[in-house]
Scaffold this motif. Structure first.
Motif, short mmCIF file in Angstrom:
data_model
loop_
_atom_site.label_atom_id
_atom_site.label_comp_id
_atom_site.label_asym_id
_atom_site.label_seq_id
_atom_site.Cartn_x
_atom_site.Cartn_y
_atom_site.Cartn_z
N SER A 174 15.39 -5.42 8.28
CA SER A 174 14.53 -5.02 8.79
C SER A 174 13.89 -3.61 8.66
O SER A 174 12.60 -2.94 8.67
CB SER A 174 14.93 -4.06 9.88
OG SER A 174 16.12 -3.51 9.57
N ALA A 175 14.32 -3.15 7.59
CA ALA A 175 13.87 -2.20 6.73
C ALA A 175 12.70 -2.31 5.34
O ALA A 175 11.68 -1.87 5.20
CB ALA A 175 15.09 -1.33 5.57
N ALA A 176 12.91 -3.92 5.10
CA ALA A 176 12.33 -4.33 4.80
C ALA A 176 10.81 -4.45 4.91
O ALA A 176 9.60 -4.18 4.42
CB ALA A 176 13.05 -5.77 3.59
N ALA A 177 10.82 -5.19 5.88
CA ALA A 177 9.86 -5.67 7.24
C ALA A 177 9.11 -4.14 7.60
O ALA A 177 8.04 -3.92 7.81
CB ALA A 177 10.16 -6.17 8.41
N THR A 178 10.08 -2.92 7.41
CA THR A 178 9.23 -1.65 7.84
C THR A 178 8.96 -0.85 7.10
O THR A 178 8.61 0.35 6.82
CB THR A 178 9.69 -1.18 8.93
OG1 THR A 178 11.48 -0.91 8.98
CG2 THR A 178 9.66 -1.69 10.59
N ALA A 223 8.11 5.22 4.23
CA ALA A 223 7.81 4.98 2.68
C ALA A 223 7.30 6.62 3.32
O ALA A 223 7.57 7.19 1.47
CB ALA A 223 6.30 4.33 2.92
N PRO A 224 7.05 6.93 4.53
CA PRO A 224 6.13 8.27 4.87
C PRO A 224 7.26 9.29 4.24
O PRO A 224 7.29 10.64 4.39
CB PRO A 224 5.26 8.34 6.05
CG PRO A 224 5.12 6.68 6.33
CD PRO A 224 6.10 6.19 5.19
N ASP A 225 8.51 9.16 4.40
CA ASP A 225 9.40 9.60 4.97
C ASP A 225 10.68 9.67 3.46
O ASP A 225 11.80 10.39 3.77
CB ASP A 225 10.66 9.69 6.27
CG ASP A 225 9.39 9.96 7.46
OD1 ASP A 225 8.61 10.92 6.67
OD2 ASP A 225 9.51 9.72 7.96
N CYS A 226 10.05 8.97 2.27
CA CYS A 226 11.12 8.96 0.79
C CYS A 226 9.99 9.34 -0.58
O CYS A 226 8.73 8.90 0.13
CB CYS A 226 11.99 7.78 1.31
SG CYS A 226 11.22 6.31 1.07
N ALA A 227 10.75 8.85 -1.34
CA ALA A 227 10.55 10.10 -2.81
C ALA A 227 10.35 7.69 -3.28
O ALA A 227 9.80 7.89 -4.30
CB ALA A 227 11.02 10.68 -3.30
N PHE A 228 11.37 7.16 -3.18
CA PHE A 228 11.14 5.99 -3.54
C PHE A 228 12.37 4.47 -2.81
O PHE A 228 13.18 5.15 -1.92
CB PHE A 228 11.99 6.48 -5.13
CG PHE A 228 13.59 7.00 -5.15
CD1 PHE A 228 14.46 6.10 -5.04
CD2 PHE A 228 13.63 8.15 -4.60
CE1 PHE A 228 16.07 6.43 -4.81
CE2 PHE A 228 14.98 8.41 -4.41
CZ PHE A 228 16.05 7.48 -4.61
N ARG A 286 1.74 3.96 -1.75
CA ARG A 286 2.31 5.36 -1.19
C ARG A 286 2.60 5.93 -2.86
O ARG A 286 3.49 6.76 -2.57
CB ARG A 286 3.12 5.36 -0.05
CG ARG A 286 2.87 5.27 0.88
CD ARG A 286 2.75 6.35 2.21
NE ARG A 286 2.35 6.60 3.37
CZ ARG A 286 2.16 7.69 4.00
NH1 ARG A 286 2.08 8.82 3.11
NH2 ARG A 286 1.16 7.47 5.28
N THR A 287 2.55 5.28 -3.71
CA THR A 287 2.82 5.82 -5.18
C THR A 287 4.58 6.16 -5.06
O THR A 287 5.22 7.07 -5.62
CB THR A 287 2.49 7.12 -5.52
OG1 THR A 287 2.72 8.37 -4.37
CG2 THR A 287 1.17 6.52 -5.44
#
Ligand code: PEP
Ligand code: MG
Length: 609
Positions: free
Chosen positions: A467-471, A476-481, A528-529
């Motif tokens: 579910s994390a991979a699919a979303t 991405a907007p809330d983390c750095a890597f 999101r770089t």
């Protein structure tokens, strides 16, 4: 699919082998048994059969004239057990503290328990059955009775009693001088299933190889074997029932074979492979001093996975570009209590300072699943599906006091070097947001206390639940890597329990579903770089590394000992070829064929001679 995940793979011409293993203990003919190759290498030596979790007890009648001796044998086992426990108690007191050592007082008391000892002797006198059987019967009755009591303190005593009873039985069976943490000599360890807490104590100076009846390539015991660079073969079904302590064997971690009582010609053949391996190993170490740059000039980041602060030395010796995964749960699993903020801070600080200026990715507590915390049954009740149960971030979000101690410790350590914080087992954006709220509270608390930390500390998530991979786009907007935990991601995507030997052969990292997921995570991360790494076991496998890099993965993090092999592969390929390999793999449907392409890619570039 048989995998030869080997940088030095050399096909061995084999005769037919018997399967399933069909021999009597003590049989001295050569027997080749096929399992699943889990960690490369070849070992030859004597076997130590580790049956800690469940002792196999012989049951027989003792002749009347031998009964006095039998009771004396029991007395001796009790004395030896008492000596062993007192010794452990002293060591713990010296190395950890008096509070932790006090737990062994309860163990010593068990050995003086009149009821337990007296009842065993009475049972023996009445039945004439061997003392192991009588003691096991009586102690099990007590364990059962304690575990049903309402009082929590008394219930915990059931665990003490079980531990001590196990030790007494081992002494009766003469198995105690060899334990997993202190092998009497260099040994091939053969066990049914070796748990993470057991494998964490494995005697790293004397274990030659690891063989398990169950397990798969990502069982924790295998991860330990890979980090020690010793061969491991799993999925051997009933090997523990067929071998005896002291039997001679070859473990072939390339082809997943265990050869019992090898003949002269087999030894000769394997000796030649060992020689080649040594030469090649030297070449790998030579190239390891060079940068990880592909033939077409692309620099790749290769990092190390560690479990303990001491592992940093290895990461540095193998020239890691940083720590890509610090599995902090082992700090908890090796302790009788939850480590305090200060204890954790000091440990993390030592790692961060030792690696500075290189980065250290500290993963928050991933306890539960195959890594339960011993002696804390009230916090980790038994579950039917531990891998899908109350573990990692789920546990932390419900026990925020424990979580916050760790978060503050990590934040404080970030003042001493380059720290990145990573949450395990995130299933979606809401969970990430909840974890970040707790982290923000910790930042505010430290600020209020005037304690320094890196206010630019990067926060990332492990992508290991489908579910994390699919979303990934929502995370991405809330983390750095992102760091992809393929060990778990593969098990959840393919519904393959990663420690179940019956389906280990179905655990296929090259399944198209996995490749598509990886591609999607890379695409969303890069949009999101964010940097995207892989820290599951496949990252340290030179056969999979080109595929992962070709899919756009920026960094591979692995057991330090595998860095030279992966670096060698990186330095032998072009990124353009790796991308073409990934593109071709993405167009294919068969995991086996995709694996075949990766294997061919590897073989075309890496020569052992
Ligand atoms: C993973 O799941 O790939 C991973 C690296 O985490 P662990 O093996 O500790 O579950
Ligand atoms: Mg995981």
């Amino acid at each position: 699919m048989r995998r030869t995940l080997s940088l030095y793979a050399e096909r061995v011409t084999r005769g037919a082998w018997l399967q399933p293993i069909d021999m009597e203990p003590g049989d001295k003919t050569e027997i080749v048994v096929q399992g699943v190759a889990a960690s490369q290498g070849i070992a030859y030596g004597q076997v130590f059969v580790y049956l800690q979790s469940e002792l196999e007890l012989p049951a027989y009648q003792v002749e009347p004239e031998k009964r006095i001796d039998e009771v004396a044998r029991f007395d001796r086992a009790l004395v030896v057990t008492r000596q062993q426990i007192s010794k452990i108690k002293n060591e713990v007191e010296k190395n950890i503290g008096p509070e932790e050592a006090a737990i062994f007082d309860a163990h010593l008391m068990v050995l003086e328990d009149e009821a337990l000892i007296g009842e065993t002797i009475r049972e023996f006198e009445a039945s004439g059955r061997n003392i192991e059987t009588c003691f096991h019967q009586v102690s099990s009755r007590y364990v059962q009775a304690f575990s049903e009591i309402d009082d929590e303190y008394l219930r915990e005593r059931a665990g003490d009693l079980r531990d001590v009873a196990q030790r007494v039985l081992q002494n009766l069976l003469g198995q105690a001088e060899n334990s997993l943490s202190r092998l009497a000599d260099q040994r091939i360890v053969v066990g049914r299933d070796i748990t993470p807490s057991e494998s964490a104590t494995l005697d790293r100076t004397a274990a030659l190889a690891l063989v398990m009846d169950s397990g798969s390539r990502t069982s924790h015991a295998v991860i330990v074997a890979r980090s020690m660079k010793i061969p491991a073969v799993v999925g051997m079904r009933n090997l523990t029932e067929r071998v005896r302590n002291g039997d001679w064997a070859i473990v072939d971690g390339y082809d997943g074979l265990v050869i019992l009582n090898p003949s002269e010609s087999t030894l000769f053949r394997y000796g030649k492979i060992q020689e080649q391996k040594k030469t090649f190993e030297a070449r790998l170490m030579e190239s390891n001093r060079q940068p990880a740059v592909t033939l077409d000039g692309v620099t790749v980041s290769l990092m190390a996975n560690i479990e303990k602060a001491e592992d940093v030395a290895k990461a540095k010796a193998y020239v890691a570009d940083g720590i890509g995964l610090y599995r902090t749960e082992f700090l908890y699993m090796s302790s009788a209590h939850f480590p305090t903020e200060q204890e954790q801070y000091l440990t993390y600080k030592s790692v961060v300072e030792a690696m500075a200026p290189l980065p250290v990715v500290i993963r928050t507590l991933d306890i539960g699943g195959d890594k339960p915390m011993a002696g804390k049954t009230e916090l980790f009740p038994k579950e039917n599906n531990p891998f899908m149960g109350f573990r990692a971030i789920r546990f932390c979000l419900e026990h925020q006091d424990i979580f916050k101690d760790q978060l503050r410790a990590i934040l404080r350590a970030s003042h001493h070097g380059k720290v990145r914080l990573m949450y395990p087992m995130i299933s979606g954006a809401e969970e990430l947001a909840r974890a970040n709220v707790v982290l923000a509270e910790c930042r505010a608390e430290l600020q209020a206390r005037g304690v320094p930390f890196d206010d630019k500390l990067e926060v990332g998530v492990m992508i290991e639940i489908p579910s994390a991979a699919a979303t990934a786009d929502l995370l991405a907007p809330d983390c750095a890597f992102f760091s992809v935990g393929t060990n778990d991601l593969i098990q959840y995507m393919l519904a393959i329990d990663r420690v179940n030997d019956r389906i280990a052969h179905l655990y296929e990292p090259t399944h198209p579903a996995i490749l598509r997921m990886l591609r999607q995570v890379v695409t969303e991360g890069h949009r999101r770089t964010l940097s995207v790494s892989v820290c599951g076991e496949i990252a340290g496998d030179p056969i999979f590394a080109p595929l992962l890099l070709g899919l756009g993965i920026d960094c591979l993090s692995m057991s330090p000992a595998w860095l030279p092999a992966v670096k060698y592969m990186v330095r032998s390929m072009t990124m353009a070829d790796a991308r073409a390999l990934a593109a071709e793999a993405l167009s294919m449907s068969s995991p086996k064929e995709i694996y075949g392409r990766c294997d061919a890619f590897f073989r075309a570039r890496v020569r052992m001679e």
